[in-house]
Design a protein around this motif. Structure first.
Motif, mmCIF file in Angstrom:
data_model
loop_
_atom_site.group_PDB
_atom_site.id
_atom_site.type_symbol
_atom_site.label_atom_id
_atom_site.label_comp_id
_atom_site.label_asym_id
_atom_site.label_seq_id
_atom_site.Cartn_x
_atom_site.Cartn_y
_atom_site.Cartn_z
ATOM 1 N N ASP A 187 14.906 58.122 36.935
ATOM 2 C CA ASP A 187 16.354 58.196 36.685
ATOM 3 C C ASP A 187 16.906 56.802 36.375
ATOM 4 N N LEU A 188 18.029 56.780 35.650
ATOM 5 C CA LEU A 188 18.656 55.503 35.292
ATOM 6 C C LEU A 188 20.150 55.520 35.585
ATOM 7 N N LEU A 189 20.683 54.328 35.792
ATOM 8 C CA LEU A 189 22.127 54.172 36.019
ATOM 9 C C LEU A 189 22.618 53.087 35.063
ATOM 10 N N LEU A 190 23.604 53.432 34.213
ATOM 11 C CA LEU A 190 24.183 52.443 33.286
ATOM 12 C C LEU A 190 25.617 52.164 33.726
ATOM 13 N N MET A 191 25.872 50.906 34.061
ATOM 14 C CA MET A 191 27.208 50.564 34.560
ATOM 15 C C MET A 191 27.859 49.478 33.716
ATOM 16 N N GLY A 192 29.177 49.553 33.587
ATOM 17 C CA GLY A 192 29.945 48.516 32.890
ATOM 18 C C GLY A 192 30.530 47.554 33.911
ATOM 19 N N PHE A 193 30.401 46.237 33.633
ATOM 20 C CA PHE A 193 30.935 45.211 34.537
ATOM 21 C C PHE A 193 31.789 44.239 33.745
ATOM 22 N N ASP A 194 33.079 44.221 33.991
ATOM 23 C CA ASP A 194 33.923 43.213 33.364
ATOM 24 C C ASP A 194 33.592 41.862 34.006
ATOM 25 N N GLN A 195 33.479 40.837 33.151
ATOM 26 C CA GLN A 195 33.012 39.533 33.621
ATOM 27 C C GLN A 195 34.169 38.589 33.980
ATOM 28 N N LYS A 196 33.887 37.666 34.890
ATOM 29 C CA LYS A 196 34.847 36.586 35.169
ATOM 30 C C LYS A 196 35.080 35.810 33.866
ATOM 31 N N LYS A 197 36.296 35.410 33.635
ATOM 32 C CA LYS A 197 36.618 34.691 32.393
ATOM 33 C C LYS A 197 37.899 33.916 32.589
ATOM 34 N N ASN A 198 38.467 33.381 31.497
ATOM 35 C CA ASN A 198 39.745 32.675 31.605
ATOM 36 C C ASN A 198 40.746 33.549 32.380
ATOM 37 N N PRO A 199 41.245 33.055 33.498
ATOM 38 C CA PRO A 199 42.151 33.869 34.328
ATOM 39 C C PRO A 199 43.359 34.407 33.557
ATOM 40 N N GLN A 200 43.803 33.643 32.549
ATOM 41 C CA GLN A 200 44.971 34.098 31.780
ATOM 42 C C GLN A 200 44.647 35.364 30.990
ATOM 43 N N HIS A 239 56.220 45.899 38.838
ATOM 44 C CA HIS A 239 54.754 45.816 38.729
ATOM 45 C C HIS A 239 54.358 44.341 38.817
ATOM 46 N N TRP A 240 53.392 44.015 39.664
ATOM 47 C CA TRP A 240 52.988 42.615 39.819
ATOM 48 C C TRP A 240 51.482 42.513 39.862
ATOM 49 N N GLU A 241 50.940 41.612 39.029
ATOM 50 C CA GLU A 241 49.477 41.461 38.947
ATOM 51 C C GLU A 241 49.095 40.055 39.405
ATOM 52 N N VAL A 242 48.054 39.960 40.215
ATOM 53 C CA VAL A 242 47.536 38.639 40.580
ATOM 54 C C VAL A 242 46.039 38.619 40.323
ATOM 55 N N TYR A 243 45.510 37.429 40.047
ATOM 56 C CA TYR A 243 44.058 37.299 39.863
ATOM 57 C C TYR A 243 43.585 36.057 40.592
ATOM 58 N N ASP A 244 42.561 36.229 41.416
ATOM 59 C CA ASP A 244 41.972 35.115 42.149
ATOM 60 C C ASP A 244 40.661 34.737 41.458
ATOM 61 N N PRO A 245 40.643 33.606 40.733
ATOM 62 C CA PRO A 245 39.440 33.263 39.960
ATOM 63 C C PRO A 245 38.241 32.928 40.839
ATOM 64 N N GLU A 246 38.488 32.630 42.120
ATOM 65 C CA GLU A 246 37.372 32.311 43.016
ATOM 66 C C GLU A 246 36.592 33.578 43.381
ATOM 67 N N THR A 247 37.331 34.615 43.780
ATOM 68 C CA THR A 247 36.662 35.867 44.191
ATOM 69 C C THR A 247 36.462 36.807 43.013
ATOM 70 N N GLY A 248 37.183 36.581 41.912
ATOM 71 C CA GLY A 248 37.112 37.483 40.757
ATOM 72 C C GLY A 248 37.879 38.773 40.977
ATOM 73 N N THR A 249 38.822 38.758 41.913
ATOM 74 C CA THR A 249 39.557 39.990 42.219
ATOM 75 C C THR A 249 40.955 39.982 41.591
ATOM 76 N N ALA A 250 41.215 40.977 40.732
ATOM 77 C CA ALA A 250 42.576 41.195 40.218
ATOM 78 C C ALA A 250 43.179 42.310 41.069
ATOM 79 N N LYS A 251 44.445 42.137 41.436
ATOM 80 C CA LYS A 251 45.093 43.160 42.268
ATOM 81 C C LYS A 251 46.427 43.543 41.657
ATOM 82 N N SER A 252 46.727 44.831 41.672
ATOM 83 C CA SER A 252 48.035 45.311 41.206
ATOM 84 C C SER A 252 48.875 45.712 42.410
#
Ligand SMILES: C[S@@+](CC[C@H](N)C(=O)[O-])C[C@H]1O[C@@H](n2cnc3c(N)ncnc32)[C@H](O)[C@@H]1O
Length: 322
Positions: A187-200, A239-252
């Protein structure tokens, strides 16, 4: 059994999670409840925005690598192509078409919490890809695991759109571990992963000027209003969005612009908001190779192939059991 501190009227998962999320501190609601007919349409509008680069990147990866992916998936004969959180399946259709053209023997099993999304996907497949056998299943990711377990064919599991990013790392490991336990060596698992990048770039993807993402985020309040007899005034939330470039976590978040009281009749619940109080609604985790390797190791998976977009903004990874 009813939780003792929850009103007896609270029965469905939606009701339970709304009740517990809005009586917790800080307040939170699960993004899986954003998706109904309106939420699905708003998400399609988001995918069409140039700033929401994720869709184009994954589209490009699947289009560019469809022959290699087809060879990988179909190498060991008949399989079930099981897609978690399929949405409108726009990108998946690249693979469905390729498999169909190559006369590959497979069954497509799209799984989604949104009945509306599944019906639209099923109907569009009947028209665009009439040869493909589609067997939709409505449910949450965790309910999907039970369905996957009942299926006897070889499994190829898709988790596209960086949907995994809606789970915090510990939940993601727990979920991937459960998937791993259902997988056989072929069996196989194909997953999409958005990568860390310019925080803007990340902030722009979740914070468009037209207000589409804001309307999408607020749709969870609109659903509470229409399905649970709530009286949220959507104008009074930001609506407010934040992104922490250290952890790679965007939060809404939804932020209350004023001090206000909201009534949710069917839960017999009155919710008080202080001015600038938040409701956390969504996490969109971003990844790098180290985190992907760690997730795989923790969940007993082995990375076999990785495809990346030209801009290196996005990756699709294929795993098998370790
Ligand atoms: C961000 S959209 C991505 C859709 C699609 N995978 C794509 O890449 O275009 C997430 C999809 O997953 C579904 N979804 C979100 N949370 C879910 C959950 N916990 N269980 C099942 N489906 C879920 C939503 O209804 C929506 O269709």
């Amino acid at each position: 059994m009813q939780d003792t501190n929850i009103a007896p009227t609270v029965t469905t998962e939606f009701e339970k999670e709304v009740y517990s999320g809005l009586t917790d501190y800080p307040k939170h609601l699960s993004s899986k409840y954003i998706y109904d007919k309106k939420g699905d349409k708003l998400f399609q509008d988001i995918m069409a925005m140039p700033t929401y680069y994720l869709t184009n990147c994954e589209y490009e990866i699947l289009e560019q690598n469809k022959h290699e992916i087809t060879a990988l998936f179909s190498g060991s004969g008949t399989f079930d192509l099981i897609e978690l959180g399929a949405g409108d399946g726009k990108k998946t259709k690249i693979l469905l078409k390729e498999f169909s053209d190559k006369k590959i023997d497979f069954t497509y099993v799209p799984i989604d919490i949104s009945n509306n999304a599944l019906n639209q996907l099923h109907d569009s497949c009947k028209i665009e890809l009439p040869e493909v056998n589609v067997q939709p299943f409505q449910g949450t990711y965790f309910e999907a695991l039970k369905e996957i377990n009942t299926r006897k064919n070889r499994k190829v599991i898709l988790f596209l759109g960086s949907n995994i990013g809606n789970l915090m790392h510990d939940q993601a490991v727990g979920f991937m571990e459960k998937i791993q336990q259902l997988m056989q060596p072929n069996d196989l698992l194909l997953m999409g992963f958005d990568q860390k990048k310019n925080p803007q770039t990340i902030l722009d993807a979740y914070n468009d000027q037209e207000g589409i993402t804001a309307a999408f985020n607020k749709n969870i309040l609109a659903r509470i209003n229409s399905e649970l007899e709530g009286n949220f005034d959507l104008e009074q939330f930001l609506h407010w969005e934040v992104y922490d470039p250290e952890t790679g976590t965007a939060k809404s978040f939804l932020v209350s612009k004023i001090e206000q009281t909201v009534r949710i009749e069917s839960l017999d619940l009155t919710v008080h908001f202080k001015q600038w109080e938040t409701i956390h609604t969504e996490i969109s985790q971003k990844y790098d190779d180290q985190i992907i390797d760690w997730l795989a190791k923790e969940s007993g998976l082995q990375l076999t192939t990785a495809f990346q977009s030209k801009t290196h903004s996005y990756k699709n990874c294929v795993f098998k059991i370790a």
